[in-house]
Design an enzyme around this catalytic site. Structure first.
Site, PDB file in Angstrom:
ATOM      1  N   ASN A 110     -17.818 -25.710  23.128  1.00 11.03           N
ATOM      2  CA  ASN A 110     -16.549 -25.553  22.402  1.00 11.03           C
ATOM      3  C   ASN A 110     -15.496 -25.067  23.395  1.00 11.03           C
ATOM      4  O   ASN A 110     -15.824 -24.399  24.372  1.00 11.03           O
ATOM      5  CB  ASN A 110     -16.712 -24.518  21.278  1.00 11.03           C
ATOM      6  CG  ASN A 110     -15.427 -24.335  20.481  1.00 11.03           C
ATOM      7  OD1 ASN A 110     -14.795 -25.311  20.081  1.00 11.03           O
ATOM      8  ND2 ASN A 110     -15.029 -23.085  20.266  1.00 11.03           N
ATOM      9  N   HIS A 112     -11.917 -22.810  23.536  1.00 10.83           N
ATOM     10  CA  HIS A 112     -11.072 -21.882  22.758  1.00 10.83           C
ATOM     11  C   HIS A 112      -9.918 -21.432  23.655  1.00 10.83           C
ATOM     12  O   HIS A 112     -10.122 -21.119  24.823  1.00 10.83           O
ATOM     13  CB  HIS A 112     -11.902 -20.678  22.292  1.00 10.83           C
ATOM     14  CG  HIS A 112     -11.091 -19.723  21.479  1.00 10.83           C
ATOM     15  ND1 HIS A 112     -10.688 -19.984  20.191  1.00 10.83           N
ATOM     16  CD2 HIS A 112     -10.561 -18.516  21.799  1.00 10.83           C
ATOM     17  CE1 HIS A 112      -9.958 -18.988  19.742  1.00 10.83           C
ATOM     18  NE2 HIS A 112      -9.862 -18.083  20.691  1.00 10.83           N
ATOM     19  N   SER A 139     -11.285 -20.788  27.453  1.00  9.23           N
ATOM     20  CA  SER A 139     -12.724 -20.640  27.755  1.00  9.23           C
ATOM     21  C   SER A 139     -13.477 -21.825  27.189  1.00  9.23           C
ATOM     22  O   SER A 139     -13.204 -22.255  26.064  1.00  9.23           O
ATOM     23  CB  SER A 139     -13.287 -19.373  27.086  1.00  9.23           C
ATOM     24  OG  SER A 139     -12.517 -18.239  27.394  1.00  9.23           O
ATOM     25  N   ASP A 148     -16.381 -18.830  18.016  1.00  8.57           N
ATOM     26  CA  ASP A 148     -15.818 -18.580  19.344  1.00  8.57           C
ATOM     27  C   ASP A 148     -16.635 -17.551  20.132  1.00  8.57           C
ATOM     28  O   ASP A 148     -16.082 -16.688  20.820  1.00  8.57           O
ATOM     29  CB  ASP A 148     -14.340 -18.133  19.236  1.00  8.57           C
ATOM     30  CG  ASP A 148     -13.493 -19.173  18.519  1.00  8.57           C
ATOM     31  OD1 ASP A 148     -13.762 -20.375  18.684  1.00  8.57           O
ATOM     32  OD2 ASP A 148     -12.587 -18.778  17.767  1.00  8.57           O
TER      33      ASP A 148
HETATM   34  C1  GRF Z   1      -6.882 -26.461  21.488  1.00 11.18           C
HETATM   35  O1  GRF Z   1      -5.993 -25.456  21.854  1.00 11.18           O
HETATM   36  C2  GRF Z   1      -8.308 -25.937  21.440  1.00 11.18           C
HETATM   37  O2  GRF Z   1      -8.563 -24.950  22.395  1.00 11.18           O
HETATM   38  C3  GRF Z   1      -8.381 -25.332  20.066  1.00 11.18           C
HETATM   39  O3  GRF Z   1      -7.644 -26.208  19.246  1.00 11.18           O
HETATM   40  C4  GRF Z   1      -6.682 -26.924  20.043  1.00 11.18           C
HETATM   41  C5  GRF Z   1      -6.978 -28.367  19.855  1.00 11.18           C
HETATM   42  O4  GRF Z   1      -5.999 -29.199  20.429  1.00 11.18           O
HETATM   43  N1  GRF Z   1      -9.758 -25.135  19.671  1.00 11.18           N
HETATM   44  P1  GRF Z   1      -6.314 -30.743  20.638  1.00 11.18           P
HETATM   45  O5  GRF Z   1      -6.699 -31.324  19.283  1.00 11.18           O
HETATM   46  O6  GRF Z   1      -7.413 -30.867  21.630  1.00 11.18           O
HETATM   47  O7  GRF Z   1      -5.016 -31.332  21.139  1.00 11.18           O
END
Ligand code: GRF
Length: 226
Positions: A110, A112, A139, A148
């Site tokens: 994942n 974050h 991260s 997370d």
């Molecule tokens: C990103 O900031 C990711 O870290 C978070 O949600 C956002 C997703 O953006 N989990 P995208 O759909 O990849 O443009």
């Protein structure tokens, strides 16, 4: 080269991180190939984006399933059918049950937008601004049942600028995410990063240094110091 790992990307929205992974995997020397993209939201713009890049895009509307478990059974079936080795969440906004998480344990990443374990959860950038922190970042970690949380593969540090809004900070962190995620997936898919006893270990001593990114890089002596 050893066989490339088969990767599924799970999304819920615009899919810009998804795109950064798809583009990285267009290089035949990259140790992973993206075999499918699944969205729990059928209207996610990322689905069209994946198709335009030549990748199968599967809408899997979670609201059409009677329970979390039946949704996940279907999702798991899609992954098994496509012989997926690794799953990458990229803006996937659905909590997964312990059963699904354990099924894909240490094969599931994942991203974050904070320097975990600081600021897990939603509204990250506003909470960073409210805290007064001057460094945030992104991260990539292995997925665990807690949101997370999980062994961290790679991180990018991003400075908070005076006057930043949640949007301006999100934009700068997102640019770092787009570099970080392909790098982290490469480490995992190549076997250079792996989990032992709940921590990520690296096959060679140089790898952890490459797993810690600073974006933008610090000033060198030859650059004006202001
Ligand atoms: C990103 O900031 C990711 O870290 C978070 O949600 C956002 C997703 O953006 N989990 P995208 O759909 O990849 O443009």
């Amino acid at each position: 080269m050893t066989k490339r790992k088969r990767v599924a990307i799970l999304i819920s929205g615009r899919g810009s991180n998804m795109e950064s992974l798809i583009r990285a995997a267009q290089d035949p020397d990259y140790p992973a190939e993206i075999v499918t993209v699944v969205s729990n939201r059928p209207d996610a713009p990322g689905l069209a984006r994946a198709k335009a890049l030549g990748i199968e895009a599967v809408p899997l509307d979670h609201t059409k399933f009677p329970s979390r478990m039946t949704f996940e059974l279907k999702l798991n079936g899609i992954l098994i059918e496509r012989q997926v080795d690794l799953v990458c969440n990229a803006g996937f906004m659905r909590l997964l049950t312990a059963e699904f998480v354990n099924r894909w344990l240490d094969r599931h990443l994942n991203i974050h937008p904070s320097l975990l374990p600081a600021f897990p959860g939603l509204d990250t950038h506003q909470r960073v601004l409210d805290s007064g922190a001057w460094i945030t970042g992104a991260s990539v970690h292995f997925v665990r049942v807690e949101m997370d949380a999980g062994p961290i593969v790679a991180q990018a540090a991003v400075p908070v600028a005076p006057g930043d809004t949640a949007d301006s900070l999100a934009e700068r962190v997102l640019a770092a995410e787009h570099r970080l995620y392909p790098h982290a997936l490469e480490l995992v898919a190549s076997g250079a990063a792996y989990v032992i006893d709940g921590r990520v270990l690296y096959t060679t001593p140089g790898v952890p240094l490459r797993a810690a990114m600073i974006s933008p890089p610090p000033l060198t002596k030859s650059e004006p110091q202001g």
